[in-house]
Design a protein around this motif. Structure first.
Motif, PDB file in Angstrom:
ATOM      1  N   THR A   1       8.863 -15.169 -20.942  1.00  0.00           N
ATOM      2  CA  THR A   1       8.870 -14.070 -19.982  1.00  0.00           C
ATOM      3  C   THR A   1       7.469 -13.513 -19.805  1.00  0.00           C
ATOM      4  N   SER A   2       7.202 -12.994 -18.623  1.00  0.00           N
ATOM      5  CA  SER A   2       5.927 -12.324 -18.371  1.00  0.00           C
ATOM      6  C   SER A   2       6.128 -11.269 -17.303  1.00  0.00           C
ATOM      7  N   TYR A   3       5.402 -10.149 -17.452  1.00  0.00           N
ATOM      8  CA  TYR A   3       5.435  -9.057 -16.500  1.00  0.00           C
ATOM      9  C   TYR A   3       4.003  -8.592 -16.289  1.00  0.00           C
ATOM     10  N   ASN A   4       3.678  -8.225 -15.070  1.00  0.00           N
ATOM     11  CA  ASN A   4       2.346  -7.672 -14.821  1.00  0.00           C
ATOM     12  C   ASN A   4       2.440  -6.656 -13.710  1.00  0.00           C
ATOM     13  N   ILE A   5       1.589  -5.659 -13.775  1.00  0.00           N
ATOM     14  CA  ILE A   5       1.504  -4.643 -12.734  1.00  0.00           C
ATOM     15  C   ILE A   5       0.053  -4.238 -12.579  1.00  0.00           C
ATOM     16  N   SER A   6      -0.377  -4.005 -11.360  1.00  0.00           N
ATOM     17  CA  SER A   6      -1.748  -3.578 -11.108  1.00  0.00           C
ATOM     18  C   SER A   6      -1.751  -2.598  -9.953  1.00  0.00           C
ATOM     19  N   SER A   7      -2.776  -1.754  -9.948  1.00  0.00           N
ATOM     20  CA  SER A   7      -2.901  -0.765  -8.891  1.00  0.00           C
ATOM     21  C   SER A   7      -4.369  -0.573  -8.570  1.00  0.00           C
TER      22      SER A   7
ATOM     23  N   ALA B   1      -1.306  -6.422 -22.715  1.00  0.00           N
ATOM     24  CA  ALA B   1      -2.659  -6.040 -22.276  1.00  0.00           C
ATOM     25  C   ALA B   1      -2.553  -4.881 -21.301  1.00  0.00           C
ATOM     26  N   LEU B   2      -3.472  -3.929 -21.439  1.00  0.00           N
ATOM     27  CA  LEU B   2      -3.565  -2.803 -20.512  1.00  0.00           C
ATOM     28  C   LEU B   2      -5.035  -2.427 -20.371  1.00  0.00           C
ATOM     29  N   SER B   3      -5.553  -2.443 -19.137  1.00  0.00           N
ATOM     30  CA  SER B   3      -6.976  -2.175 -18.941  1.00  0.00           C
ATOM     31  C   SER B   3      -7.190  -1.421 -17.643  1.00  0.00           C
ATOM     32  N   MET B   4      -8.381  -0.809 -17.536  1.00  0.00           N
ATOM     33  CA  MET B   4      -8.774  -0.054 -16.356  1.00  0.00           C
ATOM     34  C   MET B   4     -10.186  -0.467 -15.960  1.00  0.00           C
ATOM     35  N   PHE B   5     -10.420  -0.570 -14.665  1.00  0.00           N
ATOM     36  CA  PHE B   5     -11.732  -0.961 -14.157  1.00  0.00           C
ATOM     37  C   PHE B   5     -12.132   0.022 -13.068  1.00  0.00           C
TER      38      PHE B   5
ATOM     39  N   PRO C   1       0.842  -1.204   0.000  1.00  0.00           N
ATOM     40  CA  PRO C   1       0.000   0.000   0.000  1.00  0.00           C
ATOM     41  C   PRO C   1       0.875   1.251   0.000  1.00  0.00           C
ATOM     42  N   LEU C   2       0.751   2.091  -1.041  1.00  0.00           N
ATOM     43  CA  LEU C   2       1.528   3.326  -1.100  1.00  0.00           C
ATOM     44  C   LEU C   2       0.959   4.380  -0.165  1.00  0.00           C
ATOM     45  N   SER C   3      -0.337   4.261   0.124  1.00  0.00           N
ATOM     46  CA  SER C   3      -0.996   5.170   1.058  1.00  0.00           C
ATOM     47  C   SER C   3      -2.265   4.499   1.530  1.00  0.00           C
ATOM     48  N   THR C   4      -3.071   5.210   2.309  1.00  0.00           N
ATOM     49  CA  THR C   4      -4.314   4.634   2.821  1.00  0.00           C
ATOM     50  C   THR C   4      -5.346   4.437   1.724  1.00  0.00           C
ATOM     51  N   PHE C   5      -5.140   5.072   0.560  1.00  0.00           N
ATOM     52  CA  PHE C   5      -6.135   4.953  -0.509  1.00  0.00           C
ATOM     53  C   PHE C   5      -5.558   4.372  -1.799  1.00  0.00           C
ATOM     54  N   MET C   6      -4.298   3.917  -1.781  1.00  0.00           N
ATOM     55  CA  MET C   6      -3.720   3.395  -3.009  1.00  0.00           C
ATOM     56  C   MET C   6      -2.759   2.252  -2.706  1.00  0.00           C
TER      57      MET C   6
ATOM     58  N   MET D   1     -12.876   7.622  -3.373  1.00  0.00           N
ATOM     59  CA  MET D   1     -13.855   7.953  -2.350  1.00  0.00           C
ATOM     60  C   MET D   1     -14.281   6.650  -1.698  1.00  0.00           C
ATOM     61  N   ASN D   2     -15.097   6.734  -0.631  1.00  0.00           N
ATOM     62  CA  ASN D   2     -15.554   5.511   0.024  1.00  0.00           C
ATOM     63  C   ASN D   2     -16.326   4.608  -0.928  1.00  0.00           C
ATOM     64  N   SER D   3     -17.007   5.205  -1.892  1.00  0.00           N
ATOM     65  CA  SER D   3     -17.848   4.429  -2.799  1.00  0.00           C
ATOM     66  C   SER D   3     -17.283   4.353  -4.214  1.00  0.00           C
ATOM     67  N   LEU D   4     -16.093   4.916  -4.446  1.00  0.00           N
ATOM     68  CA  LEU D   4     -15.538   4.965  -5.801  1.00  0.00           C
ATOM     69  C   LEU D   4     -14.106   4.450  -5.776  1.00  0.00           C
ATOM     70  N   SER D   5     -13.822   3.428  -6.575  1.00  0.00           N
ATOM     71  CA  SER D   5     -12.477   2.873  -6.638  1.00  0.00           C
ATOM     72  C   SER D   5     -12.114   2.564  -8.088  1.00  0.00           C
ATOM     73  N   MET D   6     -10.817   2.543  -8.358  1.00  0.00           N
ATOM     74  CA  MET D   6     -10.346   2.280  -9.711  1.00  0.00           C
ATOM     75  C   MET D   6      -9.194   1.283  -9.661  1.00  0.00           C
ATOM     76  N   SER D   7      -9.204   0.318 -10.584  1.00  0.00           N
ATOM     77  CA  SER D   7      -8.129  -0.660 -10.699  1.00  0.00           C
ATOM     78  C   SER D   7      -7.533  -0.572 -12.092  1.00  0.00           C
ATOM     79  N   ILE D   8      -6.208  -0.647 -12.166  1.00  0.00           N
ATOM     80  CA  ILE D   8      -5.491  -0.613 -13.440  1.00  0.00           C
ATOM     81  C   ILE D   8      -4.644  -1.878 -13.518  1.00  0.00           C
ATOM     82  N   PHE D   9      -4.691  -2.540 -14.663  1.00  0.00           N
ATOM     83  CA  PHE D   9      -3.938  -3.787 -14.847  1.00  0.00           C
ATOM     84  C   PHE D   9      -3.194  -3.744 -16.171  1.00  0.00           C
TER      85      PHE D   9
END
Length: 812
Positions: free
Chosen positions: A493-499, A526-530, A468-473, A504-512
């Motif tokens: 080879t394979s590499y992956n990163i996600s965040s 592959a690169l996607s956002m949710f 966790p980089l911070s309380t919200f990320m 907000m309390n009701s709003l979150s975002m994931s990146i893969f």
């Protein structure tokens, strides 16, 4: 006893404006009736402030005289220390209050019984009774029926343009029959339509299963599978398997839960935190204690005790407790054996023409920190065997694996692997790292599974890291690389990163994002956002997904129904691509007899024939199940069936007695709404119970005829593996009577009356209502006046509330 007390309270309310002498007269006349009769009822029993369940007790008048439930001894044996329990052991049944070795208090305001004990007289399990329902529900849970079955099906009909392959029809079945723990189950489907390929029936998994619950062992014959362990991979086979199945008792975990000891020098308040979360807050007397049954996670767990003694002095004790779900408790043995032939599904046929296969492993917890395992697999001319050593430390969890394989065509080889897992839960922020590293080294022609085209690896590395980089990320990433012994094949080879970002309390975002390069194959990126938005004030949420690589996005909005009967659940999807746009709507409607779904799709595809315009598809689906259960008694057979919503697991069928089978009955358990209600056809049912878990079920009599009451309204269910319960719902045979009493041409005001064991009062105008009337004698007694026989047929069964109108009394 309880009805009498409430009746007196009601009378007191009626007489509040009247002269106190009237109340004295009525109480003075009360002894004309015998209120010192013995009454049995179910009440909650507490040990200090901890509820341990509902038990049958006996009152004589207002005095608690006995505890009349044999389960109480069994539960106390598990909760009391051995020397303390020995004080109870000599008691004979029923357990008289005057002989009970500990103080017992009846709380007439909360209608509960409290057993007073010192905390140092209790076992550590006492503090975790709510975590172990087997203690809380000892002896209360109903056993599954002798015979039960579920014939589940789902049908789907499509009305589609050619873009979707034209019209189609599919149906699937999921069935099982359970006879005294022997389970035969089968799944399959039928499909018809040009767009689906071959038409016809397909039989899926079919097998016989028997669980030996006391030993947590499962035997299966038919379509089953081997298991993963170390370098050994799982395979689907047709054959048999015998294995330890820990899910048979989900409340007893097989891995260590961090037992540590601490000492209190005086009575203290102890607050227990695990990884920053408050788990328990309790007052404990002086003594030695053991931390146990803590909810730990894989890795290093930070456990903190905040101790405040009787003088207000505070101290803190901390423990770094390592654990892993791959480390077994000391003395716990896990095993699996399977043998059969591997199969393949091709078109609509399952072919058992693969290789013969035998697989087995054993795993044993030598201590709370060390577990050893060995395994073997034999497939055609391939032999594979290996050893695993796992140790849990404050520096992380370490596993070393070594395996040997031999295949006649390619020869033998050795594989080695070293794994390190670390989860620093005792740190906050960026230092709270979760990581794993795995190194694999292969010698000669080592292989995990049978192959006709072997390209053996040389070595590989895998690394995963999250923090966790911070309380919200938070961010996590991983990388792996594998080299072939034949260097001309290149490397994998394979590499992956996600965040994950909580805006907000009701709003979150994931990146893969990921990049995979197979040997001599094109690179796959592959690169996607949710994005997820939960609306705070309702059961609604929205999701947005974007695929940067394929230039495609999707917006989904859902309005949930919280599983409320007849209330639709709506879902709308908007999808946009480079050449096409898509709109999909779906409505799901749960009913007691079926799950109904309607779906509509519209697509505009630029690559398709432009003259056809928008492509459309409409789909309607229906899912239901025929459930049945039977018990075989010496003198009769009990049987009932239900047509219910889709069912894939255990269930309960509620068999209503003849006098209430036409009434509307509701079932409530975990949802704020009724889980189900009486259907048009068949009995009431509760499908999809979780195997081997306890479930409290409450009958809601709200819609029964007024005045009707049930013998039992609350049931505790403990399901087996895909089992069915047959639960009787019976009225208590009692009913209510109302009317008006006249004596010497005047209303009888505020008179104590009785019919059999039921007692009530008349109001100012002589009206009365008396509940709980039953039996074969209907004589109305009025205190100080006399009695009269009511004009009721003793051979007839009454229900609800009978209005007898005006009754004129003559003095005896």
């Amino acid at each position: 006893m309880i009805n009498f007390k409430r009746s007196l309270l009601f009378l007191s309310f009626l007489l509040m404006p009247l002269d106190g002498a009237i109340l004295e007269v009525i109480y003075a006349q009360t002894p004309a009736f015998n209120f010192n009769q013995s009454i049995e009822t179910d009440l909650e029993i507490y040990i200090n402030e901890q509820r341990i369940g509902d038990f049958k007790v006996e009152f004589l008048g207002n005095e608690l005289t006995a505890l009349k439930d044999r389960r109480l001894k069994k539960i106390l044996r598990r909760l009391l220390k051995e020397d303390v329990y020995q004080k109870i052991e000599p008691l004979s049944f029923p357990y008289l209050i005057e002989e009970f070795p500990f103080p017992i208090v009846y709380d007439d305001e909360q209608l509960r019984i409290i057993i007073k004990l010192q905390y140092d007289e209790l076992q550590p399990d006492f503090y975790n009774i709510d975590l172990d329902p087997s203690i809380k529900y000892e002896g209360q849970a109903l056993n599954p029926a002798d015979l039960s079955g579920s014939l589940g099906w789902n049908a789907e009909k499509s009305f589609s343009d050619q873009y979707f392959g034209g019209d189609y029809f599919t149906t699937s079945y999921n069935t099982f029959i359970n006879f005294k723990g022997y389970l035969l189950e089968s799944q399959g489907f039928y499909q018809e339509g040009r767009g689906l390929g071959e038409e016809g029936w397909f039989r899926g998994n079919t097998r016989l299963t028997k669980d030996f619950e006391d030993d947590r062992i499962r035997f299966q014959l038919g379509d089953t599978s081997t298991r993963n362990l170390g370098f050994m991979t799982a395979r689907n086979i047709g054959g048999l398997s015998l294995s330890r199945e820990f899910s048979i008792n989900p409340y007893e975990r097989p891995f260590p839960q961090g037992e540590r000891e601490f000492t209190l020098l005086s009575r203290s308040r102890v607050r227990t935190f695990v990884n920053g979360t408050l788990i328990k807050d309790e007052f404990l007397p002086a003594g030695n204690y053991k931390l146990s049954r803590l909810p730990l996670i894989d890795g290093i767990n930070f456990v903190k005790l905040e101790i405040e003694n009787a003088f207000g002095e505070k101290s803190i004790q901390t423990f770094d407790i390592p654990t892993s779900t791959q480390i077994l408790k000391e003395g716990v043995f896990d095993f699996h054996f399977s043998a059969g032939r591997s199969y393949n599904d091709n078109n609509l046929e399952r072919s058992y023409n693969g290789n013969n296969l035998v697989s087995l492993y054993g795993q044993y917890g030598f201590s709370s920190t060390y577990t050893g395992a060995s395994y073997s697999m034999f497939e055609e001319d391939l032999s594979l065997g290996g050893l695993i050593n796992g140790i849990s430390t404050t520096w992380g969890n370490f596993f070393y694996e070594v395996a040997y394989s031999n295949q006649d065509r390619y020869g033998s080889g050795i594989g080695n692997a070293l794994t390190w897992q670390l989860q620093n839960s005792n740190y906050q922020g960026v230092y709270r790292v979760s990581s794993s590293v795995r190194i694999e080294d292969y010698m000669n022609s080592f292989t995990r599974q049978y192959s006709t085209d072997l390209n053996p690896l040389d070595y590989s590395y895998q690394v995963n890291l999250s923090s966790p980089l911070s309380t919200f990320m938070s961010v996590s990433g991983g990388a792996s690389v594998a080299y072939f012994q034949d260097r001309s094949l290149g490397k994998r080879t394979s590499y992956n990163i996600s965040s994950n970002i909580r805006m907000m309390n009701s709003l979150s975002m994931s990146i893969f994002g990921s990049r995979v390069k197979e040997a001599n194959q094109p690179t796959n990126v592959a690169l996607s956002m949710f994005l997820t938005w939960n609306f705070d004030t309702s059961q609604h949420y929205a999701n947005y997904f974007h695929d940067f690589e394929n230039k495609r996005s999707r917006l989904s909005v859902t309005r949930d129904n919280n599983n409320q009967m007849y209330r639709p659940r709506y879902n709308v999807n908007l999808e946009n691509g480079d050449q096409d746009r898509r709109l999909e709507t779906r409505v799901n409607i749960p009913t007691p007899m079926a799950d109904i779904a309607i779906k509509g799709i519209a697509v505009k595809d630029d690559a398709y024939d432009e003259k056809t315009g928008i492509q459309k598809q409409g789909v309607i689906s229906l899912g239901s199940a025929l459930l049945f259960a039977a018990n075989f008694k010496e003198d009769r057979t009990e049987f009932s069936y239900a047509i219910s919503r889709s069912n894939s697991g255990s269930f309960a069928v509620f068999n209503a007695s003849d006098d209430i089978e036409d009434d509307q009955i509701l079932i409530r358990s975990t949802s704020p709404y009724a889980d189900t209600e009486t259907p048009l056809i068949g009995s009431l049912s509760l499908p999809n119970l979780v195997d081997y878990q306890y479930r409290e079920v409450q009958i809601d009599p709200t819609l029964l005829d007024e005045g009707t009451s049930l013998k039992k309204e609350k049931f505790i269910l403990h399901s087996g593996y895909k089992s069915g319960h047959l639960i009787p719902i019976e009225s208590d045979g009692e009913f209510g009577i109302k009317g008006k009493l006249i004596y010497q041409n005047e209303a009888l005001s505020f008179k104590l009356i009785r019919i059999g064991k039921s007692i009530s009062f008349t109001d100012l105008e002589g009206h009365f209502y008396i509940s709980g009337v039953g039996g074969t004698s209907y004589i109305l007694e009025v205190d100080g006046i006399g009695s009269t026989e009511l004009n009721l047929d003793a051979s007839k069964k009454y229900k609800g509330i009978l209005d007898l109108g005006t009754i004129t009394l003559q003095r005896d």
